[in-house]
Design a protein around this motif. Sequence first.
Motif, mmCIF file in Angstrom:
data_model
loop_
_atom_site.group_PDB
_atom_site.id
_atom_site.type_symbol
_atom_site.label_atom_id
_atom_site.label_comp_id
_atom_site.label_asym_id
_atom_site.label_seq_id
_atom_site.Cartn_x
_atom_site.Cartn_y
_atom_site.Cartn_z
ATOM 1 N N THR A 51 22.577 21.255 -23.589
ATOM 2 C CA THR A 51 23.398 20.730 -22.505
ATOM 3 C C THR A 51 24.803 20.455 -23.022
ATOM 4 O O THR A 51 24.972 19.819 -24.064
ATOM 5 C CB THR A 51 22.799 19.419 -21.964
ATOM 6 N N GLU A 52 25.807 20.931 -22.303
ATOM 7 C CA GLU A 52 27.171 20.550 -22.623
ATOM 8 C C GLU A 52 27.505 19.263 -21.872
ATOM 9 O O GLU A 52 26.988 19.006 -20.791
ATOM 10 C CB GLU A 52 28.143 21.662 -22.232
ATOM 11 N N PHE A 53 28.396 18.447 -22.453
ATOM 12 C CA PHE A 53 28.557 17.085 -21.935
ATOM 13 C C PHE A 53 29.030 17.056 -20.497
ATOM 14 O O PHE A 53 28.794 16.100 -19.786
ATOM 15 C CB PHE A 53 29.482 16.261 -22.834
ATOM 16 N N ASN A 54 29.690 18.094 -20.013
ATOM 17 C CA ASN A 54 30.167 18.087 -18.631
ATOM 18 C C ASN A 54 29.298 18.915 -17.700
ATOM 19 O O ASN A 54 29.644 19.150 -16.558
ATOM 20 C CB ASN A 54 31.615 18.582 -18.555
ATOM 21 N N ALA A 55 28.159 19.376 -18.205
ATOM 22 C CA ALA A 55 27.331 20.280 -17.410
ATOM 23 C C ALA A 55 26.736 19.607 -16.188
ATOM 24 O O ALA A 55 26.357 20.271 -15.230
ATOM 25 C CB ALA A 55 26.208 20.861 -18.277
ATOM 26 N N TYR A 103 31.918 9.092 -17.238
ATOM 27 C CA TYR A 103 30.611 8.661 -17.743
ATOM 28 C C TYR A 103 30.012 9.739 -18.650
ATOM 29 O O TYR A 103 29.405 9.429 -19.681
ATOM 30 C CB TYR A 103 29.653 8.372 -16.590
ATOM 31 N N MET A 104 30.165 10.998 -18.255
ATOM 32 C CA MET A 104 29.659 12.088 -19.075
ATOM 33 C C MET A 104 30.354 12.112 -20.436
ATOM 34 O O MET A 104 29.714 12.315 -21.474
ATOM 35 C CB MET A 104 29.853 13.421 -18.362
ATOM 36 N N GLN A 105 31.659 11.874 -20.429
ATOM 37 C CA GLN A 105 32.427 11.851 -21.679
ATOM 38 C C GLN A 105 31.968 10.710 -22.573
ATOM 39 O O GLN A 105 31.823 10.868 -23.792
ATOM 40 C CB GLN A 105 33.917 11.716 -21.379
ATOM 41 N N ALA A 106 31.717 9.540 -21.978
ATOM 42 C CA ALA A 106 31.276 8.381 -22.766
ATOM 43 C C ALA A 106 29.944 8.668 -23.450
ATOM 44 O O ALA A 106 29.740 8.308 -24.621
ATOM 45 C CB ALA A 106 31.161 7.152 -21.867
ATOM 46 N N GLY A 107 29.018 9.305 -22.729
ATOM 47 C CA GLY A 107 27.739 9.661 -23.334
ATOM 48 C C GLY A 107 27.904 10.639 -24.478
ATOM 49 O O GLY A 107 27.243 10.529 -25.521
ATOM 50 N N PHE A 108 28.801 11.596 -24.301
ATOM 51 C CA PHE A 108 29.053 12.595 -25.343
ATOM 52 C C PHE A 108 29.671 11.944 -26.582
ATOM 53 O O PHE A 108 29.304 12.265 -27.717
ATOM 54 C CB PHE A 108 29.962 13.692 -24.788
ATOM 55 N N GLU A 109 30.593 11.010 -26.373
ATOM 56 C CA GLU A 109 31.195 10.306 -27.510
ATOM 57 C C GLU A 109 30.135 9.517 -28.274
ATOM 58 O O GLU A 109 30.159 9.458 -29.507
ATOM 59 C CB GLU A 109 32.316 9.377 -27.028
ATOM 60 N N ALA A 110 29.200 8.910 -27.545
ATOM 61 C CA ALA A 110 28.120 8.165 -28.204
ATOM 62 C C ALA A 110 27.226 9.097 -29.007
ATOM 63 O O ALA A 110 26.763 8.741 -30.101
ATOM 64 C CB ALA A 110 27.297 7.402 -27.167
#
Length: 747
Positions: free
Chosen positions: A185-189, A486-493
């Motif tokens: 999964t890509e973070f913005n998918a 929110y998607m970006q925050a999850g990806f950063e984590a």
Amino acid sequence: MKGASDLKKYTAIDNDTYVLIENENGATLGLAKDSAVEILESDGFAFKDLNKNGRLDPYEDWRLPMEERIADLVSQLPIEEIAGLMLYSGHQSVATTGRFAEMFAGTYDGLPLAENNQAKISDITDQQKTFLKEDRLRHVLLTAVEDTEAAVTWNNQMQAFVENLDFGIPINMSSDPRHTSEANTEFNAGSGGDISKWPEPLGLAATFNPDVVKQFGEIASLEYRALGITTALSPQVDIATEPRWMRFNGTFGEDGELSADMAKAYCEGFQNSDEGWGSESVNAMVKHWPGGGSGEAGRDAHYAYGKYAVYPGNNFDEHLKPFTDGAFKLDKTGSASAIMPYYTISYNQTPSNVGNGFNSYLIQNLLRGEYKYDGVVCTDWNITHDNHSMSQFISGKSWGVEEKTVEERHYQSILAGVDQFGGNNDLQPVLAAYEMGKEHFSEAVMRNRFEQSAHRLLRNIFQTGLFENPYLSLVKSEETCGNPAYMQAGFEAQKKSVVLLKNKTQVLPLAKKLKVYIPERTRPETFDWFGKKIPATRQFPVDKQIIGKFYELVEEPAEADFALVFIESPQSVAYTEQAGYLPISLQYRPYTAKLARETSIAGGDPLEELTNRTYKNKMNKTTNESDLDAVLATRKLMGDKPVIVCLDSANPTVVAEFETAVDGLLVHFSATTQALLTIISGETEPSGLLPFQMPASMDVVETQKEDVGHDMEPYTDELGHVYDFAYGLDFSGVIADERVLRYKKAK
């Protein structure tokens, strides 16, 4: 409109299938368009006549203090309604594909969905109508959803259905954790329909940063509310002191202090609205009291063969810390709103060796008495059902009270202090327990006991604003689910959770556009938690398109500049009907348990004759030994060129079998391939730390004590680095920041 006056202080807004009524400087009410509930007016304000009696009752008056409203409603409820509140549904699926859709599908007017041309997946099933109306159930466990629109439509239909019943008590929807990602999964998918993707809880722990966990809770709670979910069946705060436990990756690791800090942050993130409780809050049901991370030999209590938690290190009190120092010390909401005891028998820690959900000492004396906890206590799923197998996941888990009837088990749990029964849609056993109490005590005593539970259960519905408005706006839900921030925050984590263990000759980072070789992954036929067969596979382990955004993928090692090998921590089973008890292995090659106990600490079950659960001198194999083969074969094929291993860690792993054969080693916790590649390529500096010890050998694992953390000899690699708790590298060397100073344990 009853009691209408000329001083109307509210406005009505049409929202498709429901109406919003906004009171001036007051509550916003939601009401289905075809509702049997009428609007009452008092002092110009609008109120819902939920019990349809034509007058404004205290529980319907949003101006009154919450506790007063709850007390009024409880006093009106017949015992059948209270018993219904004490039920928590089995798993419900609002999806047409996938495992949960297959396992938990219902019928629509007597027909499966595929055979009913008039039905939609977002409609209410026959079974749901029955348990909502006949069994008065108001707590529903939601699993998979088709998409945001289906979730919103289903929620609104379910809430409209119960609004028309008796007292108009809304449904408290719940969910197990649903934010972990899939590798490809890509973070913005998920933009426009999905929810943000974060690492496993063990990965959140690897950040060693409670602020990241609190941010997760804040975002996840908004996404939950957008799907209609108002209770999270999480966090899982068991201290994972037993490295072989199959639920290790759902925890915050083996350290009590770190787990307590993460538990506090998680619960605050989920439960806090601006002023504490409110319409953005989600109840946190913390699990598992009093800690389930010390199962003997790593066996898990979902199965009869794993029913015992043991304490050879006399370390019971340490396992309470995530609750007492974390979940019970919240800044705005006080404490987590619900607690779930684990299936385990906490062996020889209390006067009675029964499952924790039946144990009066653990719930009444310790949780309610010593720690003054007055939130909901909900059993884990299916503890009152009969068990018929030593090794089946889908079976009852009535550990220690197997000889009792279903009704007697309910009665014992209620007397022990339990408020609610997970996985039970049936009203009758709860009513039978009430009758037993009437006979043994009196009706007044049992009515009072049931009212205590009703008050706690209703509090979690009131404090999340459901009595005012349980309905969802599809537009707002779709803005929340898939929100790019929110998607970006999850990806950063995810990136913060990756731990770099080895970086020989500073081989990392590796510049983009280099040529990379990645071996295939093979798996034999296995079985999942539920006993469902997983076919044998041979496949490429990651998405080639994602790789292509960073590196040039080649099929021949000779053409490659470096190799990437994607592996998973060793996987094995602890018991089979044919072989009996087996050692759980954290190494890839076959393991013989020469140092296992001659006699198990605990044992005994009505389905087995022996009480000694030893597996001493037995051998077991892992189902993914081929992962080790892939690493070693790739080393040979690559010659002197770099080999980098990405280990998806569900448990600590004996890396001694391959560490000297690799140049770089990253450990992650179900992070996406994309997150890993940002680190490998140098886009992101690694910052994760091990939230557990990596054992030097299986002998070390076998001789550690199940209830004690930090008691293993950690592995030392060829560079002299010790893979201990709180160890990790960045590109400059060993990390020694304030996180390490705070949490690392002195030797």
